[in-house]
Every structure is written in structure tokens, then in C-alpha cells.
Scaffold this active site. Structure first.
Site, short mmCIF file in Angstrom:
data_model
loop_
_atom_site.label_atom_id
_atom_site.label_comp_id
_atom_site.label_asym_id
_atom_site.label_seq_id
_atom_site.Cartn_x
_atom_site.Cartn_y
_atom_site.Cartn_z
N LYS A 1 0.85 9.10 0.76
CA LYS A 1 -0.12 9.75 1.40
C LYS A 1 0.05 10.94 1.99
O LYS A 1 -0.53 11.95 2.14
CB LYS A 1 -0.91 8.82 2.45
N LYS B 1 -3.91 4.35 -9.58
CA LYS B 1 -5.06 3.34 -8.80
C LYS B 1 -6.53 3.96 -8.72
O LYS B 1 -6.30 5.44 -8.38
CB LYS B 1 -4.44 3.28 -7.40
N LYS C 1 -10.50 6.59 -3.55
CA LYS C 1 -11.48 7.57 -3.06
C LYS C 1 -11.06 8.84 -2.89
O LYS C 1 -12.05 9.89 -2.98
CB LYS C 1 -11.67 7.19 -1.49
P1 TYM Z 1 -8.85 0.49 2.18
O1 TYM Z 1 -10.02 0.89 2.92
O2 TYM Z 1 -7.87 1.59 1.35
O3 TYM Z 1 -9.08 -0.19 1.00
C1 TYM Z 1 -9.79 -1.60 1.41
C2 TYM Z 1 -9.31 -2.62 0.50
O4 TYM Z 1 -9.63 -2.37 -0.84
C3 TYM Z 1 -8.66 -2.53 -1.73
N1 TYM Z 1 -8.40 -1.71 -2.76
C4 TYM Z 1 -8.20 -1.99 -4.09
N2 TYM Z 1 -8.15 -3.13 -4.75
C5 TYM Z 1 -8.11 -3.13 -6.02
N3 TYM Z 1 -7.85 -2.12 -6.73
C6 TYM Z 1 -8.06 -0.68 -6.12
N4 TYM Z 1 -8.08 0.39 -6.85
C7 TYM Z 1 -8.44 -0.66 -4.84
N5 TYM Z 1 -8.24 0.13 -3.72
C8 TYM Z 1 -8.42 -0.25 -3.00
C9 TYM Z 1 -7.19 -2.60 -0.79
O5 TYM Z 1 -6.39 -3.12 -1.22
C10 TYM Z 1 -8.12 -3.27 0.56
O6 TYM Z 1 -8.06 -4.59 0.51
N6 TYM Z 1 -5.10 -0.84 4.94
C11 TYM Z 1 -6.19 -1.22 4.58
C12 TYM Z 1 -7.37 -1.45 5.59
C13 TYM Z 1 -7.04 -2.29 6.48
C14 TYM Z 1 -6.60 -3.96 6.58
C15 TYM Z 1 -6.41 -4.18 7.91
C16 TYM Z 1 -6.85 -4.67 5.68
C17 TYM Z 1 -6.68 -1.89 7.91
N7 TYM Z 1 -6.46 -3.10 8.66
C18 TYM Z 1 -5.88 -5.41 8.11
C19 TYM Z 1 -6.47 -5.84 5.74
C20 TYM Z 1 -6.16 -6.40 7.10
C21 TYM Z 1 -6.76 -0.36 3.52
O7 TYM Z 1 -6.18 0.06 2.79
O8 TYM Z 1 -8.13 -0.26 3.25
#
Ligand code: TYM
Length: 345
Positions: free
Chosen positions: A115, A208, A211
Site C-alpha cells: 500500500k 487480487k 477497490k
Molecule cells: P478490507 O476492507 O480490505 O477487506 C474486507 C474483507 O474482504 C476480504 N477481501 C477479499 N477476500 C477475497 N478476495 C479478495 N480479492 C478480497 N479483497 C478483500 C478481506 O480479506 C477482508 O476479510 N484489515 C481488514 C479490516 C479489518 C479487520 C479487523 C478484519 C480491520 N480490523 C479485525 C478482521 C478483524 C481489511 O483488509 O478489510
């Protein structure tokens, strides 16, 4: 284990959710809601780490993601749905964990490197500290299970390291307080399951689905209408061969593997079951079936999201109720953490 099973997970309210978020995480969250106590967060403090967010758009995004959670099947009566900034224990515990986590641990985080890119010096301190706040999210509830996509694996390992070091740093106080096995914080289990734990870009099977990809054709957004979904799947990159009949035949063919995985996850089956049905078919045939399946699964969610979004006051009420219930769990855990450290005088 001495801990009551509890599920925690979250998503960032930055822009539209996409098929990766849905299949990699949300679908599992809905399933786990039937068997566990679940807390699902809209991680708005994480949302401001990577880049400046327009306040009005952020406010809107928090409501949109809440609507998506509910439309996908989360029940705000069964599960706790709330936004992170409303429960101050997250930020407070993150500060405590900043003093537990080691610089060397954070330096290894691959998502920060991705990132921050080349201009690391210009990344926010918050982006660097992102995984520590994530550990605080989970441990503020002493959660035991964390359903996420594959890209979060390393962050959850860090969460376990932080929990373990805290338990060790304060082992005398934790033992005196009578916690079983000397554990105040649990070592949480990542729940990374199913055929779509890593949904790839529709334009490039080595990237991957995300967004932040500049090409909207690379992803299916949860707000896309049926025509857009159909067009994006039709334009998805594939190779010259047809579909193989065995899973081994997907090796070295990331785009084919991705589309088969998406189909399997949408149909709630396995890749091999999909290949039993479509092995030997041309991609044109398979893509048509995939588009129909995707539309049939996502259209009702999309319609429900729009219905819910028309009533922002109701969404705000749900979030306020969730924050109240989340606070009731997190506050005593934060107070106990402070007491163990000696911050209760
Ligand atoms: P975020 O918003 O980036 O993603 C949210 C969830 O979607 C999953 N994800 C995917 N799964 C499969 N294929 C993809 N291409 C893909 N893109 C996203 C992510 O693995 C995630 O489960 N850091 C976290 C947010 C967070 C969190 C937490 C999660 C903050 N605190 C505590 C668990 C526990 C995140 O990346 O969100």
C-alpha cells in the site's frame, strides 16, 4: 480453551464493496452468525489510514457498508453491527498494543509495503500502525474466531503475536488474577475457508480483486446492475483453452482458476464439482452460466441494499444500538487490561 467462542471481523468503508469482499468474507460471516456470537465492524478508523477521505463520502460509505452487511444477510438483532470510531476501546487498546508490538514485526507486514509503494516516507503513521489497530479490534472483545480473506492472514498472525507477548509481559499479574492457562487474551483462529478466499482481478489473474484497481472492469461491485455484471464477466480475461475436467488442469491458468473458484463460491460448491459439470466446455458457454449465476445471487442483495439506503435514519439507529452493545463488552475488557498494566490508580 477457557475462552467463550466469539467472532469478530470488519471491512473498511472506502468505496464500493466488491465480489472479493462478499465471497471472501461476508458470506462466511452470515454463516457464522447462525452458530456463534458475532461482532461485525465497519472499520472507519482504518479507512482514513491510506489516503485522505472526503468527510461526506466517508459518512455515506459507513452507511452503505452497513446496508451491504444487512442486505447480504447479517441480522442486526443476532449480530452486533457498529462502526469502530464509536467504541473508544479500539483506539485506547491500540495505543497499549503499540507498546507491545515490535518495530521488527511491523516492518515485515507485506500489505504496508504494497500500500505504501515506493513512497514509503510519505505514508501515514496510521497506515504503518494499521495491523496494531486491527489486533486491538479483535482483542477488545477477546474474540476467538476471525473470518477473513486470505490477504489478512499475516495481520492475524501479528494479532496472535501481540496477544502472546501481552500474556507473557504481564504473566504474574494475569496468574494472580486467576486467568486459566495464564492467558488473558486469546490466540485467535483465522477462519479462511472455501473456494474464494482470494478472488483475483477479472483483468489480470495475478492481481487480487481490489477497490483500488484503476480499472472498474477488474472487479464486480456489489452495486453493479445485471447488465454490468454480464459485461464484466464476458470481458474477463481467459486463455485459449477450454475448461479442464480436473482441478490439476487449472494449475498455471490463474484466470481460469479464478472464474471456476468464483462460480464454486457463488453456487456454494467445490471447484471440482464445477469442473465435473463444465469440463470440456468453451469459456463462452461457461461465462454465460457464470454471469447468470452471479446476477441471480447478487441482484437480490443489490436491491435490498438500495431499499435500506433509502432510510439512513434506520441505519444510524442500528449502528448506535450496535455501538452500545459493543461498548458493553469492550469497556470491561479495556478496564481489566489497564488494571493488569497498573493504569488503574
Ligand atoms: P478490507 O476492507 O480490505 O477487506 C474486507 C474483507 O474482504 C476480504 N477481501 C477479499 N477476500 C477475497 N478476495 C479478495 N480479492 C478480497 N479483497 C478483500 C478481506 O480479506 C477482508 O476479510 N484489515 C481488514 C479490516 C479489518 C479487520 C479487523 C478484519 C480491520 N480490523 C479485525 C478482521 C478483524 C481489511 O483488509 O478489510
Amino acid at each position: 480453551m477457557a475462552f467463550t467462542p466469539r467472532v469478530f471481523s470488519g471491512m473498511q468503508p472506502t468505496g464500493n464493496l466488491h465480489l472479493g469482499n462478499y465471497l471472501g468474507a461476508l458470506v462466511r460471516w452470515v454463516e457464522m452468525q447462525e452458530t456463534h456470537d458475532c461482532i461485525y465492524c465497519i472499520v472507519d478508523l482504518h479507512a482514513i489510514t491510506a489516503s485522505w477521505q472526503d468527510p461526506n463520502e466517508l459518512r455515506q460509505s459507513i452507511r452503505d457498508v452497513t446496508a451491504a452487511y444487512i442486505a447480504a444477510g447479517l441480522d442486526p438483532k443476532k449480530s452486533i453491527l457498529f462502526n469502530q470510531s464509536k467504541v473508544s476501546a479500539h483506539a485506547e487498546l491500540a495505543w497499549i498494543f503499540n507498546c507491545t508490538a515490535r518495530l521488527g514485526w511491523l516492518n515485515r507486514m507485506t500489505q504496508f509495503k504494497e500500500k505504501a509503494g515506493k513512497d514509503k516516507e510519505n505514508a501515514s503513521v496510521g497506515l504503518y500502525d494499521y495491523p496494531v489497530l486491527m489486533a486491538a479490534d479483535i482483542l477488545a472483545y477477546r474474540a476467538t474466531h476471525v473470518p477473513v480473506g486470505d490477504d489478512q492472514k499475516q495481520h492475524l498472525e501479528l494479532t496472535r503475536d501481540i496477544a502472546q507477548k501481552f500474556n507473557n509481559d504481564y504473566r504474574t499479574q494475569i496468574a494472580e488474577a486467576g486467568y486459566a492457562d495464564g492467558q488473558f487474551f486469546p490466540l485467535c483462529d483465522p477462519v479462511i475457508m472455501g473456494p474464494a478466499t482470494r478472488v483475483m482481478s477479472l483483468r489480470d489473474g495475478s492481481k487480487k480483486m481490489s477497490k483500488s484497481d484503476v480499472s472498474d472492469l477488474s472487479r464486480i461491485n456489489m452495486t453493479d446492475d445485471a447488465d454490468t455484471i454480464g459485461r464484466k464477466i464476458q470481458k474477463a480475461k481467459t486463455d485459449a483453452e477450454g475448461l479442464p475436467s480436473e482441478e490439476a488442469g487449472l494449475a498455471g491458468r490463474p484466470e481460469a482458476d479464478n472464474l471456476v473458484g468464483i462460480y464454486a463460491a457463488l453456487e456454494n460448491t467445490t471447484k471440482i464439482a464445477v469442473l465435473n459439470q463444465y469440463g470440456g466446455s468453451q469459456f463462452s458457454t461457461f461465462k454465460k452460466a457464470l454471469a447468470e449465476l452471479a446476477v441471480s445471487r447478487l441482484s437480490p442483495v443489490n436491491a435490498e441494499m438500495r431499499r435500506l439506503s433509502a432510510d439512513p435514519a434506520e441505519i444510524d439507529r442500528i449502528l448506535a444500538d450496535g455501538a452500545r452493545r459493543a461498548n458493553e463488552i469492550a469497556q470491561p475488557i479495556l478496564l481489566e487490561t489497564k488494571r493488569l498494566i497498573g493504569l488503574d490508580g
